[in-house]
Design an enzyme around this catalytic site. Sequence first.
Site, PDB file in Angstrom:
ATOM      1  N   ASN A 228      48.409 -44.468  24.064  1.00  0.00           N
ATOM      2  CA  ASN A 228      49.491 -43.561  23.679  1.00  0.00           C
ATOM      3  C   ASN A 228      49.387 -42.322  24.569  1.00  0.00           C
ATOM      4  O   ASN A 228      48.513 -41.485  24.361  1.00  0.00           O
ATOM      5  CB  ASN A 228      49.328 -43.184  22.197  1.00  0.00           C
ATOM      6  CG  ASN A 228      50.320 -42.121  21.766  1.00  0.00           C
ATOM      7  OD1 ASN A 228      51.304 -41.833  22.459  1.00  0.00           O
ATOM      8  ND2 ASN A 228      50.066 -41.528  20.608  1.00  0.00           N
ATOM      9  N   TRP A 229      50.265 -42.259  25.569  1.00  0.00           N
ATOM     10  CA  TRP A 229      50.177 -41.142  26.527  1.00  0.00           C
ATOM     11  C   TRP A 229      50.683 -39.841  25.932  1.00  0.00           C
ATOM     12  O   TRP A 229      50.524 -38.775  26.539  1.00  0.00           O
ATOM     13  CB  TRP A 229      50.993 -41.474  27.790  1.00  0.00           C
ATOM     14  CG  TRP A 229      50.454 -42.613  28.600  1.00  0.00           C
ATOM     15  CD1 TRP A 229      49.439 -43.478  28.263  1.00  0.00           C
ATOM     16  CD2 TRP A 229      50.905 -43.032  29.893  1.00  0.00           C
ATOM     17  NE1 TRP A 229      49.239 -44.399  29.261  1.00  0.00           N
ATOM     18  CE2 TRP A 229      50.133 -44.152  30.287  1.00  0.00           C
ATOM     19  CE3 TRP A 229      51.904 -42.567  30.767  1.00  0.00           C
ATOM     20  CZ2 TRP A 229      50.316 -44.803  31.498  1.00  0.00           C
ATOM     21  CZ3 TRP A 229      52.083 -43.231  31.972  1.00  0.00           C
ATOM     22  CH2 TRP A 229      51.297 -44.331  32.335  1.00  0.00           C
ATOM     23  N   LYS A 230      51.339 -39.916  24.798  1.00  0.00           N
ATOM     24  CA  LYS A 230      51.948 -38.720  24.163  1.00  0.00           C
ATOM     25  C   LYS A 230      52.862 -38.021  25.165  1.00  0.00           C
ATOM     26  O   LYS A 230      53.445 -38.667  26.030  1.00  0.00           O
ATOM     27  CB  LYS A 230      50.876 -37.787  23.606  1.00  0.00           C
ATOM     28  CG  LYS A 230      49.856 -38.527  22.745  1.00  0.00           C
ATOM     29  CD  LYS A 230      49.028 -37.601  21.914  1.00  0.00           C
ATOM     30  CE  LYS A 230      47.914 -38.388  21.238  1.00  0.00           C
ATOM     31  NZ  LYS A 230      47.259 -37.668  20.169  1.00  0.00           N
TER      32      LYS A 230
ATOM     33  N   SER B 171      40.008 -40.580  18.630  1.00  0.00           N
ATOM     34  CA  SER B 171      38.923 -40.241  19.547  1.00  0.00           C
ATOM     35  C   SER B 171      38.070 -41.440  19.960  1.00  0.00           C
ATOM     36  O   SER B 171      36.840 -41.338  20.066  1.00  0.00           O
ATOM     37  CB  SER B 171      38.049 -39.120  18.967  1.00  0.00           C
ATOM     38  OG  SER B 171      38.814 -37.941  18.780  1.00  0.00           O
TER      39      SER B 171
ATOM     40  N   HIS C 229      53.396 -42.275  13.973  1.00  0.00           N
ATOM     41  CA  HIS C 229      52.180 -41.572  14.422  1.00  0.00           C
ATOM     42  C   HIS C 229      52.038 -40.292  13.597  1.00  0.00           C
ATOM     43  O   HIS C 229      53.031 -39.665  13.229  1.00  0.00           O
ATOM     44  CB  HIS C 229      52.294 -41.242  15.917  1.00  0.00           C
ATOM     45  CG  HIS C 229      51.012 -40.745  16.492  1.00  0.00           C
ATOM     46  ND1 HIS C 229      50.604 -39.429  16.363  1.00  0.00           N
ATOM     47  CD2 HIS C 229      50.025 -41.375  17.173  1.00  0.00           C
ATOM     48  CE1 HIS C 229      49.428 -39.292  16.946  1.00  0.00           C
ATOM     49  NE2 HIS C 229      49.052 -40.453  17.447  1.00  0.00           N
TER      50      HIS C 229
ATOM     51  N   GLY D 215      42.389 -36.691  18.521  1.00  0.00           N
ATOM     52  CA  GLY D 215      42.337 -35.619  19.512  1.00  0.00           C
ATOM     53  C   GLY D 215      41.300 -34.555  19.216  1.00  0.00           C
ATOM     54  O   GLY D 215      41.280 -33.496  19.842  1.00  0.00           O
TER      55      GLY D 215
ATOM     56  N   GLU E 272      51.419 -37.402  14.377  1.00  0.00           N
ATOM     57  CA  GLU E 272      52.123 -36.234  14.951  1.00  0.00           C
ATOM     58  C   GLU E 272      53.606 -36.278  14.602  1.00  0.00           C
ATOM     59  O   GLU E 272      54.243 -35.236  14.408  1.00  0.00           O
ATOM     60  CB  GLU E 272      51.882 -36.181  16.469  1.00  0.00           C
ATOM     61  CG  GLU E 272      50.461 -35.726  16.785  1.00  0.00           C
ATOM     62  CD  GLU E 272      49.866 -36.286  18.063  1.00  0.00           C
ATOM     63  OE1 GLU E 272      50.625 -36.755  18.928  1.00  0.00           O
ATOM     64  OE2 GLU E 272      48.621 -36.271  18.178  1.00  0.00           O
TER      65      GLU E 272
ATOM     66  N   GLU F 228      44.606 -44.549  11.636  1.00  0.00           N
ATOM     67  CA  GLU F 228      44.231 -43.385  12.426  1.00  0.00           C
ATOM     68  C   GLU F 228      43.968 -42.204  11.494  1.00  0.00           C
ATOM     69  O   GLU F 228      44.908 -41.513  11.080  1.00  0.00           O
ATOM     70  CB  GLU F 228      45.366 -43.010  13.384  1.00  0.00           C
ATOM     71  CG  GLU F 228      45.715 -44.074  14.380  1.00  0.00           C
ATOM     72  CD  GLU F 228      46.303 -43.466  15.650  1.00  0.00           C
ATOM     73  OE1 GLU F 228      45.708 -43.665  16.712  1.00  0.00           O
ATOM     74  OE2 GLU F 228      47.331 -42.769  15.562  1.00  0.00           O
TER      75      GLU F 228
ATOM     76  N   GLY G 171      44.495 -42.363  22.487  1.00  0.00           N
ATOM     77  CA  GLY G 171      45.251 -41.223  23.013  1.00  0.00           C
ATOM     78  C   GLY G 171      44.620 -40.708  24.300  1.00  0.00           C
ATOM     79  O   GLY G 171      44.843 -41.233  25.386  1.00  0.00           O
ATOM     80  N   GLY G 172      43.817 -39.667  24.190  1.00  0.00           N
ATOM     81  CA  GLY G 172      43.251 -38.975  25.352  1.00  0.00           C
ATOM     82  C   GLY G 172      42.620 -39.900  26.380  1.00  0.00           C
ATOM     83  O   GLY G 172      42.854 -39.758  27.592  1.00  0.00           O
TER      84      GLY G 172
HETATM   85  C1  PEP Z   1      46.400 -41.128  19.113  1.00  0.00           C
HETATM   86  O1  PEP Z   1      47.125 -40.282  19.612  1.00  0.00           O
HETATM   87  O2  PEP Z   1      46.908 -42.086  18.518  1.00  0.00           O
HETATM   88  C2  PEP Z   1      44.967 -40.958  19.245  1.00  0.00           C
HETATM   89  C3  PEP Z   1      44.183 -41.791  18.601  1.00  0.00           C
HETATM   90  O3  PEP Z   1      44.533 -39.934  20.042  1.00  0.00           O
HETATM   91  P1  PEP Z   1      42.995 -39.682  20.521  1.00  0.00           P
HETATM   92  O4  PEP Z   1      42.487 -40.998  21.005  1.00  0.00           O
HETATM   93  O5  PEP Z   1      43.122 -38.668  21.617  1.00  0.00           O
HETATM   94  O6  PEP Z   1      42.272 -39.192  19.335  1.00  0.00           O
END
Ligand code: PEP
Length: 251
Positions: free
Chosen positions: A9-11, A212, A95, A173, A97, A167, A233-234
């Site tokens: 997920n590049w956001k 994470s 998600h 994040g 967010e 999640e 994500g990251g």
């Molecule tokens: C996400 O955005 O779905 C996520 C899990 O982010 P991260 O891996 O950065 O925690």
Amino acid sequence: MRTPLVAGNWKMNGSRTMADTLMAGIAAGLTDRPNVDVVVCPPFVLVPQCREQANGTGISVGGQNLGSQESGAFTGEVAADMLLDFGCEYVIVGHSERRTLYGETDEVVAAKARVASEKGLVPIICIGETLEEREGGNTEVVVTRQLSAILEIAGTAIFPQALIAYEPVWAIGTGLTASDAQAQEVHALVREQLAAQDAQAALATRILYGGSVKPDNAAGLFAQADIDGGLIGGASLKAQDFLGIIGAARS
Ligand code: PEP
């Protein structure tokens, strides 16, 4: 039995140059086609470019969100048909967010999951509790509530094609990750609740963990009985990290 899946997920990150480099880096590391489904979910405007670069690599492309309506006067929204038209196979739905920053309720998320499934996209449906909810002992209540809305509004028939991504919001994040056991406990609960509706579908449904995930903690998480890959994500923004996580999913 369940092919692991790792989705990035590049956001709201990226540019044409960045996407070019990242897609090339991921593709270069996937030459031996691992038995893992690999998905990238870039911002909408980068979907066509990523789709093109994904050709012949085995990488699938997904959207990060979709509108719950078919088409029409919904400024700023992107419809399922548009994602399909541009070669997306997956779409992230609900998600945290989207839920917290854009007010998406359980019902809205479930409606989006339904539309995605009806149209032939595979929804990656995100659920998970906040830190306050976990500390208050309400993880099970929250996850059950979120899942129930999906089952009631989108229906059981969307599984096993649809995916669930557990999640925990406090792990997204933040660098904090659920322990292997904490994650497995919730994944088992999700599968149990799906099984109460349809035992066969529950067995075949892939439940991803997100929060994470990094190359050094992925193997422990993915070794759990009910964890079938990750929503990343990251670490999906760096080809080597993303490839390291894909590598952990294949072993
Ligand atoms: C996400 O955005 O779905 C996520 C899990 O982010 P991260 O891996 O950065 O925690």
